[in-house]
Design an enzyme around this catalytic site. Structure first.
Site, PDB file in Angstrom:
ATOM      1  N   HIS A  67       0.769  -1.077  -0.015  1.00 44.80           N
ATOM      2  CA  HIS A  67      -0.151  -0.094  -0.061  1.00 44.80           C
ATOM      3  C   HIS A  67       0.862   1.271  -0.211  1.00 44.80           C
ATOM      4  O   HIS A  67       1.609   1.483   0.937  1.00 44.80           O
ATOM      5  CB  HIS A  67      -0.802  -0.011   1.090  1.00 44.80           C
ATOM      6  CG  HIS A  67      -1.949  -1.075   1.414  1.00 44.80           C
ATOM      7  ND1 HIS A  67      -3.057  -0.992   0.616  1.00 44.80           N
ATOM      8  CD2 HIS A  67      -1.680  -2.485   2.010  1.00 44.80           C
ATOM      9  CE1 HIS A  67      -3.687  -2.306   1.071  1.00 44.80           C
ATOM     10  NE2 HIS A  67      -2.968  -3.162   1.628  1.00 44.80           N
ATOM     11  N   ASN A  99      -6.644   0.837  -2.959  1.00 47.43           N
ATOM     12  CA  ASN A  99      -7.428   1.447  -1.947  1.00 47.43           C
ATOM     13  C   ASN A  99      -6.591   2.832  -1.610  1.00 47.43           C
ATOM     14  O   ASN A  99      -6.327   3.170  -0.392  1.00 47.43           O
ATOM     15  CB  ASN A  99      -7.620   0.779  -0.537  1.00 47.43           C
ATOM     16  CG  ASN A  99      -6.298   0.408   0.077  1.00 47.43           C
ATOM     17  OD1 ASN A  99      -5.237   0.297  -0.621  1.00 47.43           O
ATOM     18  ND2 ASN A  99      -6.394  -0.037   1.369  1.00 47.43           N
ATOM     19  N   ASP A 309       2.456  -6.955   2.516  1.00 49.49           N
ATOM     20  CA  ASP A 309       1.165  -6.203   2.914  1.00 49.49           C
ATOM     21  C   ASP A 309       1.850  -5.062   3.561  1.00 49.49           C
ATOM     22  O   ASP A 309       1.183  -4.623   4.587  1.00 49.49           O
ATOM     23  CB  ASP A 309       0.267  -7.089   3.621  1.00 49.49           C
ATOM     24  CG  ASP A 309      -1.120  -6.376   3.747  1.00 49.49           C
ATOM     25  OD1 ASP A 309      -1.304  -5.456   2.987  1.00 49.49           O
ATOM     26  OD2 ASP A 309      -2.051  -6.793   4.384  1.00 49.49           O
TER      27      ASP A 309
HETATM   28 ZN   LIG Z   1      -3.323  -5.270   1.897  1.00 48.04          ZN
END
Ligand SMILES: [Zn+2]
Length: 438
Positions: A67, A99, A309
């Site tokens: 991210h 996102n 992540d």
């Molecule tokens: Zn994620």
């Protein structure tokens, strides 16, 4: 930039290359590999000569689940700062989840990310969202996203709760040859949960997230992948039963792969004792039994990918009570050292496995070239010093997100050089941790 690398201890399972070699890098590519290239062979003034003294040289690694927060949440991270942290962690290519604000559900946002990434230190592969605004209600414009250059689709951060929409997404993504990366979580079962449901959540008085919340969605998505023939990739798998279902689906020939994270491989929910909000992550840190199953999974190849992540947050996001802190760990800068200390140094996996799990396999899933270390290949390389003992301090992190449960911890082994397209982008050979632009 021309570089002569001396005395590299190469590990490259792609080209079955192992052991001591010298390398010449010219115009972004590996021009020559030989057991010895003498300094007499080159015009010294033109080359930067780097003596690795036997340290490990590996193909650059790919982190397929990260991210970067830009556009929209630049106080947490920017594409620039995220790529700096990735370079320091040993990643030469990273894929970023959609996102952001706006969500990358349209070509313009994907183009924006690509243009920002042009001047960044590492290569960035955008992932587009499955549904508009990742709300799970209406499919995004998948054809335009593909045209804009996305290599996968995901509503990561949220599940696609509606099975009919997930079915259509899988049918549609197949015709564009894009894998669906599924964030498997039944949000009704998660409810207000903040950590793994079990003994520790009871003792700590925190609301639990049952393993079933993840497993139910894994099973649904496997069924839909079998039904539609789509390519499914399960993000951050964390439970033993989820793995059993994955193994069974693979045996049946369903096109499914999965990733787990370094933190799920090394920390159990015991780490939540003390209520440190930096241990709050989604999916939550699970039981010791789950960790053992995940380790077996990466060893046997049932889990094909390790991804960080990387989820950076501001200090304020993680402040205060455990119940209200944001989910996520800033993962780029600790991943390889954690995997080395806990798995490679203990002979649970090898360096070769690491290159498959964080290089070749993510490249295959995202449809990227991954030539490894050979003549004429793009010079994306990293150097790892297994003797380097260091302590992670938040203030030294390149990421804007200092949210890590590993702060203050002694680590064994460190990435000390990262080369992207034949240019040194990160240099820690003298312990200075320099980022190199230009
Ligand atoms: Zn994620």
């Amino acid at each position: 930039m021309k570089i002569l690398i001396k005395n590299a201890n190469i590990i490259d399972p792609i080209n079955n290359l192992r052991g001591k070699h010298d390398l010449m890098i010219v115009n972004g590519k590996i021009e020559k590999i030989a057991t010895e290239i003498s300094v007499e062979e080159i015009i010294k003034e033109e080359y930067k000569i780097v003596d690795l003294e036997g340290k490990y040289l590996l193909p650059g690694l790919i982190d397929m689940h990260t991210h970067l927060r830009e556009p929209g949440y630049e106080d947490k991270e920017t594409i620039k700062s995220g790529c700096e942290a990735a370079a320091a962690g040993g990643f030469t290519t990273i894929a970023c989840m959609p996102n952001t604000k706006p969500v990358a559900d349209n070509a313009a946002t994907v183009e924006y990310i690509k243009s920002k990434a042009e001047n960044a230190l590492v290569k960035v592969i955008p992932i587009g969202s499955i549904t508009k605004k990742s709300e799970g209600k209406e499919l995004a414009e998948i054809g335009f996203l593909k045209e804009a250059g996305v290599r996968a689709l995901s509503d990561d951060g949220y599940p696609v709760m509606n099975s009919e929409i997930m079915r259509r997404a899988m049918e549609y993504s197949g015709s564009f040859d894009l894998p669906i990366i599924s964030h498997c979580e039944d949000i009704d079962l998660v409810a207000e949960g903040v950590m793994n449901e079990g003994y520790n959540s009871t003792i700590l008085g925190l609301k639990g997230i049952p393993a079933a919340a993840e497993e139910i969605m894994i099973s649904r998505d496997i069924i839909l992948a079998e039904f539609t023939g789509a390519q499914l990739h399960i993000a951050h798998i964390s439970t033993k039963r989820g793995l059993d279902m994955l193994a069974e689906a693979k045996k049946k020939g369903v096109k499914v792969s999965a990733e787990t994270t370094p933190h799920h491989l090394v920390l159990s929910d015991d780490a939540v004792k003390g209520y440190n909000p930096d241990t709050k992550v989604n999916p939550p840190l699970r039981s010791e039994e789950d960790i053992q199953a995940l380790r077996e999974g990466i060893k046997s190849g049932i889990i094909e990918v390790i991804a960080t992540d990387h989820a950076p947050h501001t200090y304020e996001d993680k402040l205060g009570e455990y119940n209200y802190a944001a989910f996520g760990i800033s993962g780029f800068e600790t991943a390889i050292s954690l995997l080395y200390s806990n798995l490679i140094a203990k002979d649970i996996i090898s360096f070769e496995d690491l290159v498959l799990l964080m290089g070749k396999n993510p490249a295959r899933i995202l449809g990227l070239d991954y030539p490894g270390i050979k003549e004429n290949a793009i010079a994306d390389l990293i150097v790892f010093d297994d003797k380097n003992k260091w302590k992670l301090e938040k203030k030294n992190m390149k990421s804007k997100g200092k949210n890590t449960p590993f702060a203050g911890q002694e680590m064994q082994g460190k990435v000390i050089l990262t080369i992207v397209d034949g240019k040194i982008v990160y240099n820690d050979m003298k312990g200075k941790g320099e980022l190199c632009y230009g």
